[in-house]
Write an enzyme that holds these catalytic residues in place. Structure first.
Site, PDB file in Angstrom:
ATOM      1  N   ASP A  17       0.858  -1.182   0.000  1.00  0.00           N
ATOM      2  CA  ASP A  17       0.000   0.000   0.000  1.00  0.00           C
ATOM      3  C   ASP A  17       0.902   1.242   0.000  1.00  0.00           C
ATOM      4  O   ASP A  17       2.103   1.145   0.261  1.00  0.00           O
ATOM      5  CB  ASP A  17      -0.872  -0.060   1.265  1.00  0.00           C
ATOM      6  CG  ASP A  17      -1.773   1.142   1.422  1.00  0.00           C
ATOM      7  OD1 ASP A  17      -2.383   1.563   0.420  1.00  0.00           O
ATOM      8  OD2 ASP A  17      -1.868   1.661   2.551  1.00  0.00           O
ATOM      9  N   ASP A  19      -0.215   5.235   0.767  1.00  0.00           N
ATOM     10  CA  ASP A  19      -0.415   6.264   1.779  1.00  0.00           C
ATOM     11  C   ASP A  19      -0.479   5.629   3.166  1.00  0.00           C
ATOM     12  O   ASP A  19      -1.204   4.662   3.384  1.00  0.00           O
ATOM     13  CB  ASP A  19      -1.707   7.051   1.482  1.00  0.00           C
ATOM     14  CG  ASP A  19      -1.653   8.467   2.053  1.00  0.00           C
ATOM     15  OD1 ASP A  19      -0.645   8.819   2.698  1.00  0.00           O
ATOM     16  OD2 ASP A  19      -2.614   9.219   1.857  1.00  0.00           O
ATOM     17  N   ASP A 222      -1.809  -0.089   5.916  1.00  0.00           N
ATOM     18  CA  ASP A 222      -2.089   0.552   7.199  1.00  0.00           C
ATOM     19  C   ASP A 222      -3.570   0.560   7.552  1.00  0.00           C
ATOM     20  O   ASP A 222      -3.925   0.814   8.701  1.00  0.00           O
ATOM     21  CB  ASP A 222      -1.566   1.994   7.217  1.00  0.00           C
ATOM     22  CG  ASP A 222      -2.349   2.899   6.272  1.00  0.00           C
ATOM     23  OD1 ASP A 222      -2.550   2.499   5.109  1.00  0.00           O
ATOM     24  OD2 ASP A 222      -2.757   3.999   6.690  1.00  0.00           O
TER      25      ASP A 222
END
Ligand SMILES: [Mg+2]
Length: 349
Positions: A17, A19, A222
């Site tokens: 991922d 961001d 996240d």
């Protein structure tokens, strides 16, 4: 896995991922770029999977490479690409598809040999449209959604890149693609096929790109409800990194069960200290955590904060997954949130 091996030694590919993992807004996440360079240097493939359908992969890769991480356009797997791949499998080559989104949607359609048609194209072009691909596009206007609604009302295939309800911007949360899907769905009384995280098609495209087996591929992210739930739905292991938005209290309040909990991507290059249970105590490294009723007692010793968090989460999740009342576990989870807040150089400035 033997304890003298690094975590990444168990894998041939990483679905990463962006961001909250590699960058946060315009800032690099500390240690992330170096860790990814080291992962690639070991011969492990890395692709970046993004639900952002509006940007083209080359632009995303440029941002990632500027932070010092290994990235070319071919290393970026977008939800727009997953949507285009889905439609390419259903339609004749060269079919016209309404590109209800930004440049990323247009480019993804072209790349698979479909013909993007923009919403303000003339009527002759719109009459040829065989399907709609919907992704976020800042330039879209109300009349574009009206055009899409009219085409979709005839029953054309409808694929959406992602259904994130919100889009994080520096000032807060703005409506995301999921909100614009709802706008159309309310009028049409049907819903699109969604391909981005947490749905499996984006992960399948990432696995194709990596050329790795699902059992030897690790997804890193996240956000629990997209990255970690999505990895589980796709049948691949997941590493939840604590450098982004979700906190231990979010994990305990929800349903997700990441395979690993990492302080940052640098932990990929270390042996993974998994928490172990000893009666009412959980240990990780030199950290010890005891459950006393619903209370969590932390005995950090000289352990790293992430080890205390792993032990604490293992204790809380055992209770959560054993049917314990979640609101009674909240205090313990928030204690782990505060421990991280105090420890981590999460926000360099
Ligand atoms: Mg993220």
């Amino acid at each position: 896995m033997a304890t003298d091996e690094t975590l990444i030694a168990g894998y041939d590919g990483v679905v990463c991922d962006l961001d909250g993992v590699v960058y946060r807004g315009a800032d690099a996440v500390p240690e992330a770029a170096d860790a990814l360079q080291a992962v690639v240097a070991r011969g492990v493939g890395v692709v970046y999977a993004t639900n952002n359908a509006s940007r083209v992969p080359a632009e995303v890769a440029e941002q990632v490479a500027a932070l010092g991480a290994p990235a070319t356009a071919g290393d970026v797997v977008s939800s727009a690409q997953a949507g285009a791949a889905r439609l390419a499998a259903e339609l004749q080559p060269g079919s016209a598809v309404l590109a209800l989104g930004g440049d990323g949607v247009v480019e993804a359609l072209e790349a698979v040999g479909l013909q993007p048609v923009v919403p303000d194209a003339d009527q002759r072009e719109l009459d040829r449209v065989a399907a709609v691909l919907q992704g976020y596009g800042k330039q879209l206007r109300v009349r574009d959604f009206e055009t899409a609604a009219r085409l979709l009302s005839t029953g054309l295939p409808w694929v959406a890149s992602n259904d994130d309800a919100t889009l994080p911007l520096p000032w807060g949360q703005s409506p995301g693609n999921g909100a614009y899907i709802d706008l159309l769905a309310g009028a049409l009384r049907r819903r699109p096929d969604v391909v981005g995280k947490p749905h499996p098609p984006l992960y399948r495209l990432a696995l194709d790109r990596l050329g790795t087996k699902s059992a030897r591929t690790l997804a890193v992210g996240d956000r629990l409800s997209t990255d970690i739930d999505g990895a589980a739905a796709a049948g691949i292991d997941s590493a939840w990194v604590l450098t982004g938005v979700d906190r231990p209290s979010d994990l305990v309040a929800g349903e997700a069960s990441p395979t690993y909990v990492l302080g940052s991507l640098a932990d990929l290059l270390l042996p993974y200290a998994a928490p172990t249970r000893d009666a009412d105590a959980w240990r990780c490294g030199s950290a010890r955590v005891v459950m006393d009723g619903d209370d969590l007692h932390l005995e950090p010793g000289d352990a790293a904060a992430v080890e205390v968090v792993r032990a604490g989460l293992a204790a809380l999740l055992a209770r959560r997954d054993g049917g314990g009342a979640r609101d009674r576990l909240r205090d313990g989870a928030e204690e782990l949130d505060r421990l991280l807040e105090a420890d981590t150089p999460r926000d360099p400035g």
